[in-house]
Design an enzyme around this catalytic site. Structure first.
Site, PDB file in Angstrom:
ATOM      1  N   HIS A 155       0.812  -1.229   0.000  1.00 24.13           N
ATOM      2  CA  HIS A 155       0.000   0.000   0.000  1.00 24.13           C
ATOM      3  C   HIS A 155       0.845   1.280   0.000  1.00 24.13           C
ATOM      4  O   HIS A 155       1.518   1.570   0.990  1.00 24.13           O
ATOM      5  CB  HIS A 155      -0.924   0.017   1.217  1.00 24.13           C
ATOM      6  CG  HIS A 155      -1.607  -1.280   1.473  1.00 24.13           C
ATOM      7  ND1 HIS A 155      -2.613  -1.757   0.675  1.00 24.13           N
ATOM      8  CD2 HIS A 155      -1.429  -2.232   2.428  1.00 24.13           C
ATOM      9  CE1 HIS A 155      -3.033  -2.933   1.121  1.00 24.13           C
ATOM     10  NE2 HIS A 155      -2.318  -3.248   2.187  1.00 24.13           N
ATOM     11  N   SER A 194       1.611  -0.338  -5.346  1.00 25.48           N
ATOM     12  CA  SER A 194       0.669  -0.643  -4.267  1.00 25.48           C
ATOM     13  C   SER A 194       0.231  -2.092  -4.393  1.00 25.48           C
ATOM     14  O   SER A 194       0.331  -2.675  -5.472  1.00 25.48           O
ATOM     15  CB  SER A 194      -0.550   0.275  -4.372  1.00 25.48           C
ATOM     16  OG  SER A 194      -0.858   0.842  -3.128  1.00 25.48           O
ATOM     17  N   SER A 244      -5.652   1.517  -2.357  1.00 30.52           N
ATOM     18  CA  SER A 244      -4.966   1.878  -1.128  1.00 30.52           C
ATOM     19  C   SER A 244      -3.907   2.969  -1.269  1.00 30.52           C
ATOM     20  O   SER A 244      -3.385   3.458  -0.274  1.00 30.52           O
ATOM     21  CB  SER A 244      -4.334   0.627  -0.494  1.00 30.52           C
ATOM     22  OG  SER A 244      -3.305   0.132  -1.318  1.00 30.52           O
ATOM     23  N   ASP A 257       3.326  -7.668   0.192  1.00 29.09           N
ATOM     24  CA  ASP A 257       2.180  -7.589   1.110  1.00 29.09           C
ATOM     25  C   ASP A 257       1.001  -8.262   0.432  1.00 29.09           C
ATOM     26  O   ASP A 257       0.339  -7.682  -0.418  1.00 29.09           O
ATOM     27  CB  ASP A 257       1.865  -6.117   1.413  1.00 29.09           C
ATOM     28  CG  ASP A 257       0.766  -5.983   2.463  1.00 29.09           C
ATOM     29  OD1 ASP A 257       0.168  -7.011   2.841  1.00 29.09           O
ATOM     30  OD2 ASP A 257       0.505  -4.858   2.908  1.00 29.09           O
ATOM     31  N   GLU A 299       4.463  -9.315   4.439  1.00 35.97           N
ATOM     32  CA  GLU A 299       3.845  -8.469   5.443  1.00 35.97           C
ATOM     33  C   GLU A 299       2.614  -9.056   6.110  1.00 35.97           C
ATOM     34  O   GLU A 299       2.352  -8.820   7.279  1.00 35.97           O
ATOM     35  CB  GLU A 299       3.429  -7.139   4.778  1.00 35.97           C
ATOM     36  CG  GLU A 299       2.688  -6.141   5.623  1.00 35.97           C
ATOM     37  CD  GLU A 299       3.567  -5.428   6.650  1.00 35.97           C
ATOM     38  OE1 GLU A 299       4.796  -5.578   6.595  1.00 35.97           O
ATOM     39  OE2 GLU A 299       3.017  -4.740   7.513  1.00 35.97           O
ATOM     40  N   ASN A 334       4.782 -11.026   9.137  1.00 33.39           N
ATOM     41  CA  ASN A 334       3.452 -10.947   9.753  1.00 33.39           C
ATOM     42  C   ASN A 334       3.423 -11.528  11.156  1.00 33.39           C
ATOM     43  O   ASN A 334       2.764 -10.991  12.041  1.00 33.39           O
ATOM     44  CB  ASN A 334       2.436 -11.685   8.894  1.00 33.39           C
ATOM     45  CG  ASN A 334       1.047 -11.654   9.501  1.00 33.39           C
ATOM     46  OD1 ASN A 334       0.409 -10.609   9.512  1.00 33.39           O
ATOM     47  ND2 ASN A 334       0.592 -12.771  10.061  1.00 33.39           N
ATOM     48  N   LYS A 394       4.221  -7.274  14.907  1.00 33.35           N
ATOM     49  CA  LYS A 394       3.375  -7.021  13.739  1.00 33.35           C
ATOM     50  C   LYS A 394       1.969  -7.550  14.022  1.00 33.35           C
ATOM     51  O   LYS A 394       1.041  -6.801  14.234  1.00 33.35           O
ATOM     52  CB  LYS A 394       3.976  -7.668  12.484  1.00 33.35           C
ATOM     53  CG  LYS A 394       3.444  -7.084  11.153  1.00 33.35           C
ATOM     54  CD  LYS A 394       2.073  -7.616  10.808  1.00 33.35           C
ATOM     55  CE  LYS A 394       1.487  -6.990   9.584  1.00 33.35           C
ATOM     56  NZ  LYS A 394       0.190  -7.561   9.223  1.00 33.35           N
ATOM     57  N   ASP A 412      -0.130  -4.388  14.660  1.00 31.10           N
ATOM     58  CA  ASP A 412      -0.719  -3.872  13.429  1.00 31.10           C
ATOM     59  C   ASP A 412      -2.121  -4.465  13.227  1.00 31.10           C
ATOM     60  O   ASP A 412      -3.123  -3.737  13.127  1.00 31.10           O
ATOM     61  CB  ASP A 412       0.247  -4.276  12.308  1.00 31.10           C
ATOM     62  CG  ASP A 412      -0.146  -3.803  10.931  1.00 31.10           C
ATOM     63  OD1 ASP A 412      -1.307  -3.496  10.704  1.00 31.10           O
ATOM     64  OD2 ASP A 412       0.734  -3.775  10.066  1.00 31.10           O
ATOM     65  N   ASN A 413      -2.206  -5.786  13.228  1.00 30.43           N
ATOM     66  CA  ASN A 413      -3.499  -6.422  12.968  1.00 30.43           C
ATOM     67  C   ASN A 413      -4.533  -6.042  14.033  1.00 30.43           C
ATOM     68  O   ASN A 413      -5.695  -5.778  13.728  1.00 30.43           O
ATOM     69  CB  ASN A 413      -3.333  -7.946  12.949  1.00 30.43           C
ATOM     70  CG  ASN A 413      -2.385  -8.413  11.851  1.00 30.43           C
ATOM     71  OD1 ASN A 413      -1.731  -7.594  11.217  1.00 30.43           O
ATOM     72  ND2 ASN A 413      -2.300  -9.708  11.628  1.00 30.43           N
ATOM     73  N   CYS A 444      -6.265  -2.214  13.290  1.00 28.30           N
ATOM     74  CA  CYS A 444      -7.664  -2.334  12.862  1.00 28.30           C
ATOM     75  C   CYS A 444      -8.615  -1.716  13.874  1.00 28.30           C
ATOM     76  O   CYS A 444      -9.651  -1.179  13.490  1.00 28.30           O
ATOM     77  CB  CYS A 444      -8.028  -3.793  12.621  1.00 28.30           C
ATOM     78  SG  CYS A 444      -7.178  -4.479  11.183  1.00 28.30           S
ATOM     79  N   HIS A 476      -7.305  -9.017   3.769  1.00 27.15           N
ATOM     80  CA  HIS A 476      -6.415  -8.553   2.713  1.00 27.15           C
ATOM     81  C   HIS A 476      -7.024  -8.630   1.321  1.00 27.15           C
ATOM     82  O   HIS A 476      -6.917  -7.703   0.530  1.00 27.15           O
ATOM     83  CB  HIS A 476      -5.097  -9.328   2.733  1.00 27.15           C
ATOM     84  CG  HIS A 476      -4.096  -8.771   1.776  1.00 27.15           C
ATOM     85  ND1 HIS A 476      -3.339  -7.671   2.071  1.00 27.15           N
ATOM     86  CD2 HIS A 476      -3.783  -9.106   0.483  1.00 27.15           C
ATOM     87  CE1 HIS A 476      -2.581  -7.362   1.028  1.00 27.15           C
ATOM     88  NE2 HIS A 476      -2.827  -8.227   0.056  1.00 27.15           N
ATOM     89  N   HIS A 482      -3.887   2.095   8.531  1.00 25.99           N
ATOM     90  CA  HIS A 482      -3.433   2.131   9.919  1.00 25.99           C
ATOM     91  C   HIS A 482      -2.601   3.371  10.171  1.00 25.99           C
ATOM     92  O   HIS A 482      -1.944   3.868   9.277  1.00 25.99           O
ATOM     93  CB  HIS A 482      -2.611   0.880  10.224  1.00 25.99           C
ATOM     94  CG  HIS A 482      -3.433  -0.366  10.186  1.00 25.99           C
ATOM     95  ND1 HIS A 482      -2.922  -1.610  10.379  1.00 25.99           N
ATOM     96  CD2 HIS A 482      -4.759  -0.558   9.982  1.00 25.99           C
ATOM     97  CE1 HIS A 482      -3.877  -2.503  10.294  1.00 25.99           C
ATOM     98  NE2 HIS A 482      -4.997  -1.893  10.042  1.00 25.99           N
ATOM     99  N   SER A 493       5.336  -2.434  12.507  1.00 21.56           N
ATOM    100  CA  SER A 493       5.365  -3.400  11.406  1.00 21.56           C
ATOM    101  C   SER A 493       6.550  -3.157  10.502  1.00 21.56           C
ATOM    102  O   SER A 493       7.277  -4.086  10.136  1.00 21.56           O
ATOM    103  CB  SER A 493       4.082  -3.275  10.586  1.00 21.56           C
ATOM    104  OG  SER A 493       2.974  -3.610  11.372  1.00 21.56           O
ATOM    105  N   GLN A 495       9.945  -5.017   8.986  1.00 14.31           N
ATOM    106  CA  GLN A 495      10.282  -5.157   7.559  1.00 14.31           C
ATOM    107  C   GLN A 495      11.733  -4.769   7.311  1.00 14.31           C
ATOM    108  O   GLN A 495      12.469  -5.466   6.603  1.00 14.31           O
ATOM    109  CB  GLN A 495       9.358  -4.257   6.711  1.00 14.31           C
ATOM    110  CG  GLN A 495       8.018  -4.884   6.376  1.00 14.31           C
ATOM    111  CD  GLN A 495       8.134  -6.005   5.340  1.00 14.31           C
ATOM    112  OE1 GLN A 495       9.227  -6.403   4.930  1.00 14.31           O
ATOM    113  NE2 GLN A 495       6.991  -6.544   4.957  1.00 14.31           N
TER     114      GLN A 495
END
Lengths: 474, 474, 474, 474
Positions: free
Chosen positions: A62, A85, A90, A139, A205, A230, A235, A239-240, A244, A350, A404, A412, A416
């Site tokens: 993204h 992307s 996104s 990703d 990712e 991930n 992460k 992140d998740n 969210c 996703h 996010h 995250s 990476q």
């Protein structure tokens, strides 16, 4: 489709919506840098030694403001970067503009067609004569997929002279992938194999991409090393979950301005993403119902006071539906027909196959009324009422809002950067995980407690950690 | 100390506080059975085939109502059982009475001395002439410890004629262990080795005991197979988390009747237990401050809006202190001296060395005022103010309340039953985890979604699960 | 029934369970004092001037540790005090003992019969020859009721010679009231009128009692001034709300040890008490359903994500039922028969007529199994399953636990002291409300912002408050 | 400034940003209608009888999609309507366009200058020859202020010949008001008095406007009847509380994309608006600190686990600052200089004088960097760091997002419709309050419990309500 690559005055390639948004993008990138302490610490620590000197990195992820900070961290560490992307909705156009102007080759804009999307992916991997990238940041795995399918087709072509047949699949998107590969075969029948040769590895990712990689690993078809970013705690559990929790209501509000309090919301799936979504909706005053297949996750939902039912039980009573499963065929057109007028249907997983968009689009007599981009009302002819679908069934937080927030993406993306460094150095120390969290604590004013030697010995850990066994779940 | 074993009319040994409480215990056991669907399902499924026929099981685990349902599940499956508590304050005397009268040999009462405690542990392991138990259910590892120390001493004695010297240690409790072993050597110098020979294995309940086992495994000193029950998702993420979320405020209320809302509470440690404690306190209206050594856990606390500081930062401002670390020397007497008048200090970790009770007890001029059993006010002479210590620094939820509620213990104990079955059958299938959660859903009225074949194939899992990879963190 | 008043060595009357518990009571009173800054501030501010010198105060209010601090605040301010409980289960015997020994005439014990209850109420009002009390602290209005009914009967008797007929009512409790009055008429036909003459006024603690007072005021039958303490913001929005949020789960845990997480809980009524109960249950992980008659309260529940249904809709699906309505006939025996096995039924409203105990007790073939005092399982003969009723349908937080915690009662009781001072001084300034809150802030470490003169002028309030108009709802 | 009124083909006046956005506005209005059951019920119940036939209504209230539904409810009930916004940033241009094209005279656009703002207000009140409106819907009281100041000036002018002098005030906005009135005096020296004559009354929407009205009432200067809509329970306890709980994070996210979790947020003021803001921030994972002057509100904050400190205590440690006080001079430039880099400063109170924008703008050497409209970074020269100010210190939820969602505005606006009906009918029944809540329950699937006759009698209320005394606080 006739797209052409443009070039900056310095000769770098790009294709973005509007390069004049670069100044706006730069301002927001500067704000984001303050919120991304992990990436900025990487720049400070690794920037001077340029560990990526000579490395070509292609990223399919993204193209947002946060990703811009990631890209410029990679370039600060010495890499040359090309980017696209991983979702047609996104991209944030001002972020793409700033990066294209200042730092890396970008091929991305908000609202690509699927053909345009894969054209961008090709461009991102296309480093000219010398083959492909050294490293990939992926990703969802589309860049990885393209190379694997390309190699497969080239080998088949070399053996049998057969080219891929786009008509061999019903999947509209895969048709395009096969077309691209077929057309490429003509000009360079070794293109993807050359890529594979050069490629050191990929860092992936997201859950969905990781799942694909594990499948390839199991069947022995994985062509190059891959690092699962991930499943880093910093992460998946940040992140998740927290990402969210932030971006789901953001997307709902920007797309529909609907009041969440008092509504009945259904969250399909109670993994990390579903947990974040359910928490956000509950806290905003909705009554949340969860659907699950896994009894452990279901029991977790119940312990939080959430009802666990099937979609069929609640389809006609709920106001908001969110899919988070990472699986396909979750909300079908037959479900949508039974929903209340103006029920909101959206996906934060996703891929875009959780909601049966094909079934909806081809429903006889259905009428699509676009309220605004990424917010459509679909009216069923026989009942005259309709539902509201966000981002055409794609990731609603990126399609309808800005994804996010920077701080959690810093977690995250620091993973990476570390994964990319690992791949590049072919080292495999294991001490990076905690570091990512540690880099983010100062920003929030936390002070950690330090173990004494005696305490550390007592629980048999080093004073400086790691503090938990590998299987610890956080 | 002069304790003697008593016998029921049927000849079964026991030592409990008051056998006349058996009727009361039975009534509460019957209530608990309704709340423990996992154990009742085990009885229904495995009871008829008596898989434990011929097996002797010794258990060292808080002798509560919930444990009573576990014990009677084991006996329903055919086992012969002996039991002791793993904490001097955690026995519920009516539960012990009911089990002693009806089902198993029990040696446990609320408020044992340390000498009594280890006498009970010995009795629990003592199956008479034929050696020890076939299986052990352990919680914290004291039964396991006794056997290991016993074997070590016997081997040393056989080699060198030397007996263990209680004076060789400063640790008051370990002195007792050495004394018991020394005294035992005289009557039977092969007692513990015979036990070891017979023993099929141990299933360990809690983090602290598991840590001990891993240490022994690493140093090659573990004498028999052990199953880590604690790290089952349906144990650590349920019992530790939701159990403590329930029982911490319960213990605080029963011990002190203090209003939690408005107070400043410090939770030392933000693992699963700490997370449950912090959630409970926050929800009850306290302002919660967390102390942590691990940056990942610290970042999790911050994401929930909790402040992360060191104990020193907040010691004089907070009202309630809870230790959850599984480590030692967390709240020292020097901390306690700086606390506000009537600050509450308690521990919910397994062992009693998180709070410096020795330092407190030996503080010059300190005055102990027992408000009621397990609730003491300690007044420092120079400042005339004092703090309130719960359960003498031991597990406050079991010392001051009744521990975790039946439903969540049903999750943990179903894992125990399955672990014991595994040990006994020497099998190692891996499909039990989900089952534990599944057995508890019906009680809560949940309805699971079922995967279609096509969906299951898509995410590469069997329709009936498991649905997540082994490393998934829930 | 043959009860006799006892006397302390100093000659003060009392009747309590066990005077030897006075030391234990004293220790807990001392702990409570630290948590009741409002009452302690009253002692500091008003104690030296003894404003209640010469005043006789009779109190009918749960004889708990917190009430003990109230009583000793009244005596510190110069009053002479007699006390009884306003609920048969709500006395804490150690509190009663300490007060009886040290401070005031007490007639109260946990587990009174209804006859004993009214005997205690009579004793509390009986100051011997000189008539009754100067002031009454009432909770629920029973003391007030007795005087009103007494006066009515005396007037009727004087006019017509007729005495009250206990058989004229079906209400078991009111039969007793009439009996007491009838018997009293013989010995002193002016007793209650003399009381009325002397009485300066009553301050009433709770919603239910206030409702009775307003009814008497409307019908012109109220015989003396009354102050509504319940509707002080620092009472109704604190005690009712935050007190119940604390004491409802406390009562549930002590009575049943049941896990609240995962359960379906029904809260009947969503006023301040209902809001506190629902918040507690939701936070503990239950799914909460509210029943309401008032659409505003119903909409508030919905905005918090709670479902609003009728009792009939959910009677057979819920696990926990709590009545908070202040109304009668909420959960009837026909509801109870439809409930799940071991559903928990309890009341936290002032009176015991929310749950149809009479219907339950007289249900043909019903079997009552007392698990422990105040926790009964009632089994219906035709279905063999049963429900669990707490505190025999009376206030479960006082019957099964220790009621509201000291801190929040300090808010309520400081209002009581101020109301009593008001009544006694016959003044009616209105500036006390804010003071009660202010007295409690220091304990919690809060620092208030101060208005500048210019700001105060801008919003047209005095710098020192009040800051809100009288109708402001907080 | 040279603005000119435009006309639709039907001759209705308007001035909006872009009439071509009318279709988009209409689509969103249609979505909003589904979320505004109260207003739609008013249309259904009162529409056929056209109770507003002949009435002219002028409204000064944020010209949003929700207000559009209010306006069209008024026109459906027979009114003729003119409208302006009550804030320079709060207009939604597509809403204004749809109303201008289809239903009423609108003078409003997002981003008015202050001169334009008051020009719009004048236009809104200008009904041509026959004087002004019959009724006013006011929000903040600017329309009411203009008429009062106008009448005052006209009377002064008639008596003394003196015209208002804009230079007599330092307040930039009040200068403009005086200029408008002065200029108007020349053309029509009775304009505002004619308005006053015709005017039946005003219904005022918000706390700030109500405060102004009470001040005028006290000083005897209020010229016409006014209804306080703000203090309806279904306004102040819903719109202020739940509306802000929704729209504060919405505004923060749209303006800054910042992650709220982990941040320290300061909420100045803990009234209904502050409660909503604090709840939203806490739930999103921020640590919330409250500043308050009122000890009752402060104690409420503490009971929810929020710290209460002064702004000075936390100014350099917090990340987000929100003013909700309805008072002036809350966050001054001296505070802002001490804040962390990129601290976010915003106001959600009605007027823009809570944040010292003048002090900021005139700070020597300060640099303003506009990230995007309504999001500015201000950099202080001596420290090189800066803060982010939203919506130039005005209502950030309307300036940076779309204000409160439709559902909660339906509650507020249904009160407005009823107030307007009241004013128009000159009736004063009191039974409307509950009705507003009742009209919104069906949409959320609630089912109310019904009182039996016996229950209603018992608590002395009519079966159909009202159920609470007037002073009840909800």
């Amino acid at each position: 489709m006739s797209l052409s690559v443009e070039k900056t005055s310095s000769g770098r390639e790009y294709k973005v919506k509007d390069l004049s948004q670069a100044d706006f993008g730069r301002l927001e990138i500067e704000l984001a840098e303050v919120e991304m302490p992990g990436l900025m610490a990487c720049r400070a620590e690794f920037g001077p030694s340029k560990p990526f000197a000579g490395a070509r990195i292609s990223g399919s992820l993204h193209m947002t403001i946060q990703t811009a900070v990631l890209i410029e961290t990679l370039t600060t560490l010495g890499a040359e970067v090309r980017w696209c992307s991983c979702n047609i909705f996104s991209t944030q156009d001002h972020a793409a503009a700033a990066i294209a102007r200042d730092s890396a080759a970008v091929f991305a804009w908000k609202g690509e067609t699927l053909e345009e999307y894969w054209w961008c992916t090709e461009r991102c991997l296309d480093w000219g004569e010398g083959g492909g990238p050294d490293l990939i940041v992926d990703d969802g795995g589309d860049a990885t997929l393209l190379i694997h399918e390309g190699v497969k087709a080239e080998e088949e072509y070399e053996k049998t002279g057969k080219v891929p047949d786009p008509e061999s699949t019903d999947n509209a998107e895969f048709k395009i992938v096969l077309t691209i590969i077929r057309d490429g075969l003509k000009s360079d029948p070794k293109k993807y194999r050359k890529m594979k040769e050069r490629l050191v590895g990929v860092s992936e990712e997201t859950t969905t991409g990781v799942k694909r990689l594990y499948q390839m690993q199991e069947t022995g078809t994985l062509l190059f090393p891959a690092i699962n970013v991930n499943d880093s705690v910093t992460k998946s559990k940040f992140d998740n979950l927290y990402g969210c929790r932030h971006s789901l209501p953001d997307g709902l509000m920007r797309a529909t301005d609907v009041m969440i309090a008092g509504k009945v919301a259904v969250v399909c799936g109670y993994g990390d993403v579903g947990k974040g979504c359910a928490a956000a909706l509950k806290q905003a005053g909705a009554r949340v119902i969860v659907t699950e297949i896994d009894p452990i996750c279901a029991l977790q939902a119940l312990m939080e006071g959430l009802q666990v039912l099937t979609l069929e039980d609640v389809v006609s009573e709920a106001d908001i539906f969110v899919t988070t499963t990472g699986n396909k065929d979750i909300i079908m057109v037959d479900h949508m027909r039974k929903m209340k007028n103006n029920a909101i249907v959206c996906n934060i997983g996703h891929f875009d196959n959780e909601i049966d968009m094909l079934g909806l689009e081809t429903y006889p007599g259905v009428k699509r009324i676009t309220i605004k981009p990424q917010t459509d009302r679909w009216v069923f002819p026989e009942i005259k009422t309709g539902i509201i679908v966000l981002a055409e069934g794609r990731l609603m937080n990126l399609g309808c809002a800005t994804g996010h927030p920077s701080f959690v993406m810093s977690c995250s993306f620091t993973n990476q950067v570390i994964a990319q460094l690992e791949l590049w150095k072919e080292k495999s120390s294991g001490k990076y995980e905690k570091k990512v969290a540690a880099l983010h604590l100062g920003k929030l004013g936390a002070k950690l407690t330090k173990l004494t030697k005696s305490q550390a010995d007592y629980i048999s850990v080093p004073i400086e950690g790691p503090y938990k066994p590998a299987h610890y779940r956080y």
